[in-house]
Design a protein around this motif. Sequence first.
Motif, PDB file in Angstrom:
ATOM      1  N   TYR A   1       1.141  -1.237   0.028  1.00 26.01           N
ATOM      2  CA  TYR A   1      -0.046   0.074  -0.147  1.00 26.01           C
ATOM      3  C   TYR A   1       0.829   1.430   0.071  1.00 26.01           C
ATOM      4  O   TYR A   1       1.564   1.560   1.014  1.00 26.01           O
ATOM      5  N   VAL A   2       0.797   1.926  -1.129  1.00 21.43           N
ATOM      6  CA  VAL A   2       1.842   3.063  -1.251  1.00 21.43           C
ATOM      7  C   VAL A   2       1.706   4.206  -0.258  1.00 21.43           C
ATOM      8  O   VAL A   2       2.477   4.897  -0.040  1.00 21.43           O
ATOM      9  N   PHE A   3       0.152   4.421   0.438  1.00 23.17           N
ATOM     10  CA  PHE A   3       0.143   5.321   1.401  1.00 23.17           C
ATOM     11  C   PHE A   3       0.201   4.916   2.827  1.00 23.17           C
ATOM     12  O   PHE A   3      -0.436   5.653   3.785  1.00 23.17           O
ATOM     13  N   GLY A   4       0.510   3.928   3.131  1.00 22.79           N
ATOM     14  CA  GLY A   4       0.598   3.097   4.517  1.00 22.79           C
ATOM     15  C   GLY A   4       1.820   3.318   4.973  1.00 22.79           C
ATOM     16  O   GLY A   4       1.714   2.744   6.212  1.00 22.79           O
ATOM     17  N   GLY A   5       2.784   4.018   4.702  1.00 20.39           N
ATOM     18  CA  GLY A   5       4.163   4.154   5.437  1.00 20.39           C
ATOM     19  C   GLY A   5       4.689   2.673   5.685  1.00 20.39           C
ATOM     20  O   GLY A   5       4.460   1.960   4.768  1.00 20.39           O
ATOM     21  N   PHE A   6       5.119   2.344   6.922  1.00 15.54           N
ATOM     22  CA  PHE A   6       5.847   1.114   7.290  1.00 15.54           C
ATOM     23  C   PHE A   6       4.856  -0.106   7.311  1.00 15.54           C
ATOM     24  O   PHE A   6       5.072  -1.170   7.014  1.00 15.54           O
ATOM     25  N   GLY A   7       3.287   0.237   7.225  1.00 12.34           N
ATOM     26  CA  GLY A   7       2.509  -0.666   7.676  1.00 12.34           C
ATOM     27  C   GLY A   7       2.136  -0.776   5.987  1.00 12.34           C
ATOM     28  O   GLY A   7       0.941  -0.762   5.745  1.00 12.34           O
ATOM     29  N   SER A   8       2.670  -1.187   4.842  1.00  9.79           N
ATOM     30  CA  SER A   8       2.414  -1.434   3.680  1.00  9.79           C
ATOM     31  C   SER A   8       1.971  -2.828   3.442  1.00  9.79           C
ATOM     32  O   SER A   8       1.440  -2.964   2.343  1.00  9.79           O
TER      33      SER A   8
ATOM     34  N   PHE B   1      -7.454   6.464   9.115  1.00  9.66           N
ATOM     35  CA  PHE B   1      -6.120   6.071   8.625  1.00  9.66           C
ATOM     36  C   PHE B   1      -5.662   5.142   9.932  1.00  9.66           C
ATOM     37  O   PHE B   1      -5.223   5.518  11.115  1.00  9.66           O
ATOM     38  N   ILE B   2      -5.016   3.844   9.403  1.00 11.27           N
ATOM     39  CA  ILE B   2      -4.541   3.156  10.325  1.00 11.27           C
ATOM     40  C   ILE B   2      -3.049   2.744   9.945  1.00 11.27           C
ATOM     41  O   ILE B   2      -2.621   1.927  10.679  1.00 11.27           O
ATOM     42  N   GLY B   3      -2.562   3.272   8.867  1.00 12.54           N
ATOM     43  CA  GLY B   3      -1.115   3.033   8.565  1.00 12.54           C
ATOM     44  C   GLY B   3      -0.443   3.841   9.372  1.00 12.54           C
ATOM     45  O   GLY B   3      -0.651   4.378  10.462  1.00 12.54           O
ATOM     46  N   THR B   4       1.062   4.015   9.043  1.00 12.42           N
ATOM     47  CA  THR B   4       1.895   4.692   9.540  1.00 12.42           C
ATOM     48  C   THR B   4       2.390   5.890   8.723  1.00 12.42           C
ATOM     49  O   THR B   4       2.230   5.999   7.570  1.00 12.42           O
TER      50      THR B   4
END
Length: 178
Positions: free
Chosen positions: A95-102, A113-116
């Motif tokens: 996932y390109v907008f998820g940070g390290f939580g890709s 938003f639950i990414g990093t």
Amino acid sequence: PSDDPVSAQQVLNLKGLMAATDQYSRNIQTGTTWLNQMDATMSNMNNVLTRAKELATQMANGSYSADDRKSAAVEVTQLREQMISLGNTQIAGKYVFGGFGSDQPPFDPSGNFIGTDDAVNIQIDQGSQIAINYNGGDLLRGGIPPAPQGSSAPVDIIGTLTDLATALNANNVSGLPG
């Protein structure tokens, strides 16, 4: 190698440099792919926002009925879902907008938003790294936590689309976001 150890060492060093250069080239290609995909996705997001603005402007006109606004609310809700889907864009399962939580979608179905907020960096040369992503929380939620409505901070796009759909459903012309 035993006849000329210095030359053998130089050959090994050159082979190592060539392998590193090949890896940097692959990294640059990966980064280019990510950046191109994010550019296309953000262009699609812009199209969604343009349509939402058109609907808000159109429905603010007093000549439209409550039923017209309810129909527009359905479309705005679909635009909101499309925006969340775009926020969950993937490349090769990341996932390109998820940070390290890709490895998991950065936005849940509610738009949270639950990414990093971490940058994904790639090495493009010895000692040189570059970020190849943009934080989805900042992009669609106006930062982490989202900025308050009416502030000069970035806009919570998903929240604004939710507010627009709510105002349209309630036939609240004065509640239509600008």
